[in-house]
Structures are given as C-alpha cells and as structure tokens.
Design an enzyme around this catalytic site. Sequence first.
Site, PDB file in Angstrom:
ATOM      1  N   ASP A 152       0.825  -1.206   0.000  1.00  0.00           N
ATOM      2  CA  ASP A 152       0.000   0.000   0.000  1.00  0.00           C
ATOM      3  C   ASP A 152       0.864   1.262   0.000  1.00  0.00           C
ATOM      4  OD1 ASP A 152      -2.214  -1.608   0.061  1.00  0.00           O
ATOM      5  OD2 ASP A 152      -2.467  -1.491   2.228  1.00  0.00           O
ATOM      6  N   GLY A 153       2.002   1.203   0.713  1.00  0.00           N
ATOM      7  CA  GLY A 153       2.902   2.360   0.778  1.00  0.00           C
ATOM      8  C   GLY A 153       3.450   2.681  -0.597  1.00  0.00           C
ATOM      9  N   GLU A 189       2.854   6.002  -2.958  1.00  0.00           N
ATOM     10  CA  GLU A 189       3.920   6.804  -3.572  1.00  0.00           C
ATOM     11  C   GLU A 189       3.626   7.066  -5.053  1.00  0.00           C
ATOM     12  OE1 GLU A 189       8.374   6.293  -4.679  1.00  0.00           O
ATOM     13  OE2 GLU A 189       8.107   5.624  -2.620  1.00  0.00           O
ATOM     14  N   ARG A 209      11.160  -2.908  10.374  1.00  0.00           N
ATOM     15  CA  ARG A 209      10.975  -3.356   8.985  1.00  0.00           C
ATOM     16  C   ARG A 209      11.684  -4.680   8.717  1.00  0.00           C
ATOM     17  NH1 ARG A 209       8.676  -1.765   4.765  1.00  0.00           N
ATOM     18  NH2 ARG A 209       7.270  -0.034   5.050  1.00  0.00           N
ATOM     19  N   GLY A 230      -0.512   3.499   4.953  1.00  0.00           N
ATOM     20  CA  GLY A 230       0.749   2.833   5.280  1.00  0.00           C
ATOM     21  C   GLY A 230       1.938   3.764   5.355  1.00  0.00           C
TER      22      GLY A 230
END
Length: 523
Positions: free
Chosen positions: A178-179, A183, A285, A481
């Site tokens: 989703d991130g 972007e 992460r 996200g």
Amino acid sequence: MELRPSRAPADSEGRAAAYSRRARLISEPENVVPACEIVAVEETEIDKKQCDSGKWQKMSKPHAFTVHYIKRARNHRWRCSEITFWCIDEQLCNQWIQALKELLDSQKSRPKRLLVYINPYGGKRQGKRIYEQKVAPLFNLASISADVVITEHANHAKDNLFEVNIYKYDGIVCVGGDGMFSEVMHGLIGRIQKDSGIDQNNPKTPLAQCSIRIGIIPAGSTDCICYATVGIIDPETSALHIIVGDCQPLDVSSIHHNNTFLKYSVSLLGYGFYGDILKDSEKKRWMGPMRYDFSGFKTFLSHQYYEGTVSFQPAKGTVGSPRDKESCRTGCHICRQTKQLEEQQKNYGLEHKEVEDEWKVIKGKFLAINAVNMSCACPRSPKGLSPAAHLADGSADLILVRKCSRFNFLRYLVRHTNQDDQFDFPFVDVYRVKRFQFTSKHLEDNESDIKDVGKKRFGQFCSDHPACCCNLANSTWNCDGETLDSSAVEVRVHCQLVKLFARGIEIYKDEAAYNLSSNELLS
Ligand SMILES: CCCCCCCCCCCCC/C=C/[C@@H](O)[C@H](COP(=O)(O)O)NC(=O)CCCCC
Ligand SMILES: Nc1ncnc2c1ncn2[C@@H]1O[C@H](COP(=O)(O)OP(=O)(O)O)[C@@H](O)[C@H]1O
Ligand SMILES: [Ca+2]
C-alpha cells in the site's frame, strides 16, 4: 462476442474443426470465453507426435492456434488457461488468428505500453522475483511492452513521475504494498495537477482527474488496496486484470493543514491505534510483514487514548450508509448512482453546496479515529474496517472508537475477523462523510494559549516547548501505510479521482463454487 465451437471453422468435409485434447471443455454450454477475457491468440506449431496421434493420422498436416484466456478459480483468483484449436485448412486457420487478433486490437481499454515501478524491499522482498516470474511472462504473451524501474530509495517512483513523459503510457504499475501504491499515486496525481496548473495547497480547489490507470501487483505487507479492489492478493490475478484493461475508479481524500497540502489517501487514514502501530512497526521493517503483528500487540497493550475534536459534514448526496448489509462489488449501483447525482449537481451549478451543509462536532477521548475510502479488507480482516464502504461513491466512512476498556476494545477488534457487526458497540460511531477535520486537544489548548499571549506560531511553539508534552500525547496518522505527523488535519473526499486496473470484487452466484466460467457471474 463469444468464441464457441459451433462458430469454429469447418474442415473440407464440413465438420467442426475445433478439436483439441480439451475441446470438450468448450463444448459445454457454460464454458464460453467472452472476447474481453481472451489474453492472447497465437499460432501453434504442431509437432509430429501430436500429428501422428488420433484422427489427424489420415489427413494432411493440420494447423492450429491457441487461445489463452482467463479462467476463474476459487476466491476471486484468475488463472491464464489455454485451449488449442486444430484445423486442416491453413488459410482458414490464419483467418481465425487474424480475426481474433483484430478483435483484441479493437478493445481500446487494453493497455499496450506500461511504466512499471518495483519496490525490491516491500513485504518479503520478493517484488522483483514476482514481477519477473509471474507478471512479465503474461505481459509478453499479451504483447504489452513495459518500461521497468526498480526503485533505489523511497520517493524514487514519485519523483520519477514528475520527470518522465507519462502521457506515452497507458498505465503505471506498482509492484509493492500500500505504501508503494501511495507513492505512485502521489506522483501521478501531483504530476497531473502540475500539468493542469492546479495548486494542491488550496483545499477547496477541485482536482484534475487522472485518466492514466494505476495497476497494483501485490508484493507488500498488507496489500489492502489490492485485496479490497480485486478480492485476492495474487500477482497473476492482478496482472490479468491489467491485461484485459479493467477500470475501477477510486475516491481519494486530500489531507491539508493550514492551507498546506500534506497527503492523499485511498484506503485507511487512521489516528490513534493504527497510527501508533505503523509508527512502531517502521522501526522493525527487518521483521517483514510480521512487524504489524508485533507492533499491533504492543499497541493494543499500551491502550493509549487521544483527546481531540472531530468535526464533519455528513455525506448527503450518497445513496448508501455504513451500516448497510450490502458491500461494494463489481458494477456497484451505489457508486454509479452517486456519481450520476454528483454530475447532475454539477450541471445545476450546485457543486459548492457543501459550504452551507451543516457540520457535526464531536469532542472526546478516542482510541482510534479511522477514515476509510474503501472497506480496507485484507487477509487479516476479510470484511475490512468498514465492510459497506464504497470504492467510488465520493465519500469516506469515519469510524470513531471512543475510550473503552481493553476488553471491549479487544471485542471490537475481534469482530473484524468474524461475521459480527463491529459497529454494534456503544463506544463505536460510524458516519459517512465528505469532509472532516480533526484537532488534538493539545493543539487546541496551545492555540488558545498562543492566542492568549498574542502569538500565532503554534506549530513551532509545540515542538520547542518542553512543557506542553505534545509528543507524548499526540498520535501519528497512518495514511495508506505512510506516517503523517500532524495533529490537525482537514480532509476532503474527491470522487473518483484516480482509476485502477481492477473491477471491484466480483460476485459469484455461488461464492463457494470455483472453476467458474464467466457466465456464472452475476452481472
Ligand atoms: C485479535 C485479533 C484482532 C485482529 C484485528 C485485525 C484488524 C485488521 C484491520 C487491518 C486494516 C488494514 C488497513 C490497511 C492498512 C495498510 O494501508 C497499511 C500499510 O500496508 P502495506 O504498505 O502493504 O504494509 N498496513 C497497516 O497499517 C497494518 C495494520 C495492521 C493491523 C494489525
Ligand atoms: N528502493 C527502496 N528503498 C527503500 N524504500 C523504498 C524503496 N522503494 C520504495 N520504498 C518505500 O518503501 C515503503 C514501503 O513500501 P511497500 O511496497 O508498501 O512495502 P510494505 O508493504 O512492506 O510496507 C514505501 O513508502 C515506499 O516509498
Ligand atoms: Ca468511498
């Protein structure tokens, strides 16, 4: 138009020439392939072994062509299947190939040229492999050319979209979560506004719609945007939706503070619980997608609440409600009707009517403030944060979870995973909105302090002022996200601002059935 054996070319003796090992599959009336679900057609070389077997032995060397088409499997999964048609007449065979290729060419919604961004570090770091092994071969088969960029840092894709000639592409594809989608979407929306001379900082300006579609190949940690628009996280299924040129409009929320543009959001914009999970998980992460479970548990235990004021304008022009039992599905009539209503309003010059619409104001202590433009369904919660939210109805569902006991909050969370109604709690409120604002109590207090002393630079004041404890009591926004640090936001939903290569979640007559042909879908 459909390809059926009865319409297949006949050989010199007038017999239907659609023979193959699997020809019986298409002789069943339910096994019909609509032209829009053909992936590719190609001439097939017949080897000697095939030629020497069966009924072709006595005839001259046959000719053949293969049709690659979409076959539906369980849980909204699509697979590329194939069927080979044999024919003894070479000219007839070529005519078929030619006719089918022309048919595919005439489908203007199919992309021919794509720009692909791969985040090699998203999810389990499989983006590059997923693209090369599962997606690129399908794009090649469908004669789609792709310019591929493997990102080297965060914002690489976004910045690149301001530099390249985006107009020579039929679509932008992101391989990631989703991130990464967020972007690419920021790059695309930002670029279109720049080229249209629109200032994104003015929250009231209508934005220019993006006609270039975005495709998502899921390779992230949550992939909720893919799940909520396709029904499954499966790179091959998503690649096939791109190939057939699907189009699903999506609402986008713009987020501003003090006439400054901050971000756009299409799925979850969450303060409190989901913001805190995201902030904590970013430091982990290295754990991959598991980081959300770890940070989720930690955030649940911390049971932090936040004080503030939410004000919103209820969505009056929309047809549905967040408590509806019906969900948004392919060809959703609620999204269609809402768009029609909006267009009618525009024709009557009423698009700015929102200015006079009433604002509802709620002050309180909240565990979570979630605004969702779509259900936010994902494997963790297959019905999502707001099961009846719509992809393209020009509104968002604003979910306010007030301070409650840890046990009650757990009951609320568990209901995201079962059939029970997660809004049926006295501490949960849900509203369908077009605009909303949030200001944290700290900011409100500081604003009045500042006004008292005649100062106006409160943003600076908070971070510089050790006594105000802003950092302790403020949460972060989880914006698709991506973290967003602002304890005051102004949010506005832009109806159908972007388009995806998707069609929403399809409804099967029998959801449990698999191996479905297209005519088992409800239209
Ligand atoms: C006792 C069990 C309770 C389980 C409750 C589960 C509720 C889960 C709802 C999840 C909603 C997710 C909304 C989507 C958010 C994503 O945009 C975001 C970023 O995704 P990606 O870039 O692909 O990593 N993901 C998250 O914020 C993770 C939320 C995880 C919550 C446990
Ligand atoms: N090459 C890269 N190195 C580091 N970060 C990147 C790179 N490419 C993209 N990103 C950023 O990584 C973030 C997370 O990406 P995403 O694909 O959504 O993975 P995940 O779902 O695991 O969070 C996005 O915010 C994106 O901007
Ligand atoms: Ca919506």
